[in-house]
Each structure stands twice: as structure tokens, then as C-alpha cells.
Scaffold this motif. Structure first.
Motif, mmCIF file in Angstrom:
data_model
loop_
_atom_site.group_PDB
_atom_site.id
_atom_site.type_symbol
_atom_site.label_atom_id
_atom_site.label_comp_id
_atom_site.label_asym_id
_atom_site.label_seq_id
_atom_site.Cartn_x
_atom_site.Cartn_y
_atom_site.Cartn_z
ATOM 1 N N CYS A 175 -8.618 5.154 -8.240
ATOM 2 C CA CYS A 175 -8.450 4.960 -6.859
ATOM 3 C C CYS A 175 -6.931 5.021 -6.936
ATOM 4 O O CYS A 175 -6.478 5.367 -5.529
ATOM 5 N N LEU A 176 -6.156 4.693 -7.651
ATOM 6 C CA LEU A 176 -4.746 4.435 -7.671
ATOM 7 C C LEU A 176 -4.190 3.323 -6.966
ATOM 8 O O LEU A 176 -4.806 3.110 -5.987
ATOM 9 N N GLN A 188 -11.638 3.687 0.807
ATOM 10 C CA GLN A 188 -11.830 4.349 -0.778
ATOM 11 C C GLN A 188 -13.005 4.880 -0.950
ATOM 12 O O GLN A 188 -13.186 5.853 -1.532
ATOM 13 N N SER A 204 0.937 -1.300 0.014
ATOM 14 C CA SER A 204 0.040 0.031 0.150
ATOM 15 C C SER A 204 0.976 1.256 -0.159
ATOM 16 O O SER A 204 1.893 1.131 0.456
ATOM 17 N N LEU A 205 0.363 2.240 -0.774
ATOM 18 C CA LEU A 205 0.953 3.613 -0.564
ATOM 19 C C LEU A 205 -0.218 4.570 0.134
ATOM 20 O O LEU A 205 0.305 4.964 1.391
ATOM 21 N N ARG A 206 -1.098 4.863 -0.408
ATOM 22 C CA ARG A 206 -2.044 5.830 0.052
ATOM 23 C C ARG A 206 -2.691 5.415 1.334
ATOM 24 O O ARG A 206 -2.674 6.201 2.204
ATOM 25 N N THR A 207 -3.140 4.139 1.374
ATOM 26 C CA THR A 207 -3.996 3.579 2.651
ATOM 27 C C THR A 207 -3.079 3.627 3.826
ATOM 28 O O THR A 207 -3.249 4.185 4.921
ATOM 29 N N ARG A 226 -5.192 -4.600 6.198
ATOM 30 C CA ARG A 226 -5.349 -4.797 4.888
ATOM 31 C C ARG A 226 -5.132 -6.323 4.540
ATOM 32 O O ARG A 226 -3.935 -6.842 4.799
ATOM 33 N N HIS A 236 -13.493 -2.154 0.036
ATOM 34 C CA HIS A 236 -12.549 -0.948 0.251
ATOM 35 C C HIS A 236 -13.274 0.286 0.566
ATOM 36 O O HIS A 236 -13.139 1.197 0.019
HETATM 37 N N1 CP Z 1 -6.228 3.298 -3.354
HETATM 38 C C1 CP Z 1 -5.452 2.603 -2.494
HETATM 39 O O1 CP Z 1 -5.829 2.046 -1.715
HETATM 40 O O2 CP Z 1 -3.929 2.671 -2.632
HETATM 41 P P1 CP Z 1 -3.063 1.886 -1.967
HETATM 42 O O3 CP Z 1 -3.058 0.479 -2.517
HETATM 43 O O4 CP Z 1 -1.743 2.476 -2.430
HETATM 44 O O5 CP Z 1 -3.256 1.787 -0.371
#
Ligand code: CP
Length: 316
Positions: free
Chosen positions: A272-273, A150, A47-50, A110, A147
């Protein structure tokens, strides 16, 4: 709010979106709420954002954060009952969940699906075993089928950017070389069903999501037809649900380019990236003014913050 496993844990959607937008304006206004409270962020997948937005949200509420990466720097967990643990797993969920619950006031998890064992994925065995054997609230940071953080960020983004009372929102499948989960599409669909929007799903025939999720949402197999007059285009790949976890179509004509966007009502482009450029979406779209993916990612902080705030209020 007792926990946040799915968007069904939100009672009043309008209220929580408004509260998230208020937190965005004054992110430190509840800094005392999380004082002396700890959140454990448990990652079974990357993960980056989460990871960063949930950590930032917790810190803005004054919480301490502990992060652990299963598969990298934690013991391999056993989830089955009665297993003779002489294989690759070292610690049972029964002990792990109970121990982590002593260190943390909230556990966020996650855990992606297997995409090979449909029954196991639908049972949300990782999330539900932590719930069963732990003793603190659980937050879903993307599970096998959902999710919800998100989806809440997406709802905040649409609320902030909509120009009409009832915008047209299209969820479009796009090609991807690997088998991807259904979680984002599922939660986005459930969220749009609760919002005051004209919601349509488009994908190639055979890519139907779980009918228990899509219910009576219109599905249009002609992408151009679906995109006509749309105000928001939300793009995501998902693997096949019927032929579970398979990639049965990678048609590049479904990649979002200016050609697709031309028939919309100057729609905003959402994803969502992370996103594979020129596979899911052409550079010309994601680099254009139509793209709101960065704003969308920013709202991940406030969706996490409003959820954590409400759980902290419930803990008091
Ligand atoms: N959109 C999202 O959940 O990004 P990550 O997988 O980077 O957390």
C-alpha cells in the motif's frame, strides 16, 4: 451509498470496481455532480497518498476541498464525556463535529489506533464520535481498524492485472522496526474474502490478526509454502494483535526478496506504501517488473472517486 466506514458499506463489489475502472478512463465525466459541494479532509495522522488522491478524486467530481491537520493546525480535541477540560485538549468533539458538518457536505477522516488501548481502538472512537455528533456522511481514510479506500484500490488493481479467473493471492507479514496498525491487513483480508480469489495469509506464529476478521481464511506459517504458485503477493507489516501493539518478532528472513518471489507464478508484488525498502521488501523486488505499487497507488484516486460519487448521488 450513505457513508464509507468499512467495505461492508459496498453492496455490489463487482459493480463498484467496474465503475471505478470506467471513471479512470473518463475522470471528469461527473464534474457537475459535486458542484457547490464541499468535502472536509480531517487528518489526525500523516498521509501522502490518501491526502492527495482523495483531494484529486473530489476535485474531479467538481467538489471543493478543505483540509485540516489535527495536532498541527487545529485545536486538540476532547472525546470523553464529562471531562473537566483543564488539560491539553481545547475543543470537545460535540462542538467540533457539529461545526464542521455545517461547513462540509462530506467529512473524511484519518485517525490511527493508539495500539496501547485495544478496547478504545476496536470501538473506532474517533470515527464513531464524528458520526454521533456530526450530521453529514463520513468517509474512512484509515481508522483504527480499517482502511477501506486502500482495499478498494487493491481490488481494482487485482481485477485489472489478473490473468486467470481465480488468481492465488497471498497476504504476507514482513518485518518492521515500529509497531504498525492492523487496518490495511484487516481491510485487505475482508476484501479478498469477497473476491473470487484463492486467498491465503502467511505470518510468523503469534502474529494472527483479529480472528473475527480472518474467519476461515487459511493461515500458513511457512512463507515459502504459502507463496507457491501465487499470482499476487501483498505484503504488509502489522504489530501483534494478542500482545496488543507489541513488536515480538522482527525476523529478517520474512523480508520479500527474489528468493521468496521465485516460487510464485511470476507474481505481482503489491504494497500500500509507504514502504521501508530492504526491511519489508528488497530493492530487487520493488524495482523489478513484478512490482505494481505505483499502479496500485494510482488506483487510490479512483477508489476514492467512486465512493464520493456514490455518496454524492445519495445526497441529491
Ligand atoms: N497507503 C496509504 O494510505 O498511504 P498514505 O499513508 O501516504 O496516505
Amino acid at each position: 451509498m450513505k457513508e464509507y466506514l468499512d467495505i461492508s458499506d459496498i453492496n455490489n463489489l463487482h459493480e463498484i470496481i467496474d465503475e471505478a475502472i470506467s471513471l479512470k478512463k473518463a475522470p471528469y465525466s461527473f464534474e457537475e455532480l459535486g458542484k457547490h459541494k464541499t468535502i472536509g479532509l480531517l487528518f489526525f495522522n500523516s498521509s501522502l497518498r490518501t491526502r492527495l488522491s482523495t483531494q484529486k478524486a473530489a476535485q474531479q467530481l467538481g467538489m471543493h476541498c478543505i483540509v485540516i491537520n489535527f495536532g498541527a493546525d487545529a485545536w486538540g480535541l476532547e472525546f470523553e464525556d464529562g471531562t473537566v477540560m483543564n488539560g491539553s485538549t481545547t475543543e470537545h468533539i460535540k462542538e467540533a463535529a457539529a461545526v464542521i458538518s455545517q461547513y462540509c457536505d462530506i467529512i473524511a477522516i484519518r485517525a490511527f489506533p493508539t495500539l496501547t488501548d485495544k478496547e478504545k481502538d476496536l470501538s473506532e472512537h474517533v470515527l464513531n464520535n464524528f458520526k454521533k455528533y456530526g450530521s453529514v456522511p463520513i468517509v474512512n481514510m484509515e481508522s483504527a481498524t480499517a482502511h477501506p479506500l486502500q482495499a478498494l484500490a487493491d481490488a481494482i488493481t487485482i481485477t485489472e492485472l489478473k490473468k486467470t479467473a481465480k488468481p492465488k493471492v497471498v497476504l504476507s507479514w514482513a518485518p518492521h522496526p515500529k509497531a504498525l496498525p492492523h487496518a490495511v491487513a484487516n481491510s485487505f483480508t475482508k476484501m479478498m474474502q469477497r473476491m473470487d480469489v484463492d486467498f491465503v495469509i502467511t505470518h510468523p506464529e503469534g502474529y494472527e490478526l483479529n480472528p473475527e476478521v480472518t474467519k476461515d481464511t487459511p493461515i500458513v506459517y511457512d512463507q515459502e509454502e504459502a507463496f507457491k504458485d501465487a499470482d499476487f503477493i501483498y505484503v504488509k507489516n502489522w504489530s501483534n494483535y494478542k500482545e496488543y501493539g507489541k513488536v515480538v518478532n522482527n525476523d529478517p528472513s520474512w523480508t520479500i526478496s527474489n528468493k521468496q518471489m521465485a516460487v510464485t507464478n511470476n507474481a505481482k508484488f503489491m504494497h500500500c506504501l509507504p514502504v521501508r525498502r530492504n526491511v519489508i521488501v528488497a530493492d530487487e523486488v520493488i524495482d523489478s517488473d513484478a512490482s505494481v505499487v505505483i499502479e496500485q497507488a494510482n488506483n487510490r484516486t479512483y477508489s476514492a472517486q467512486v465512493v464520493l460519487k456514490r455518496i454524492l448521488e445519495h445526497l441529491k
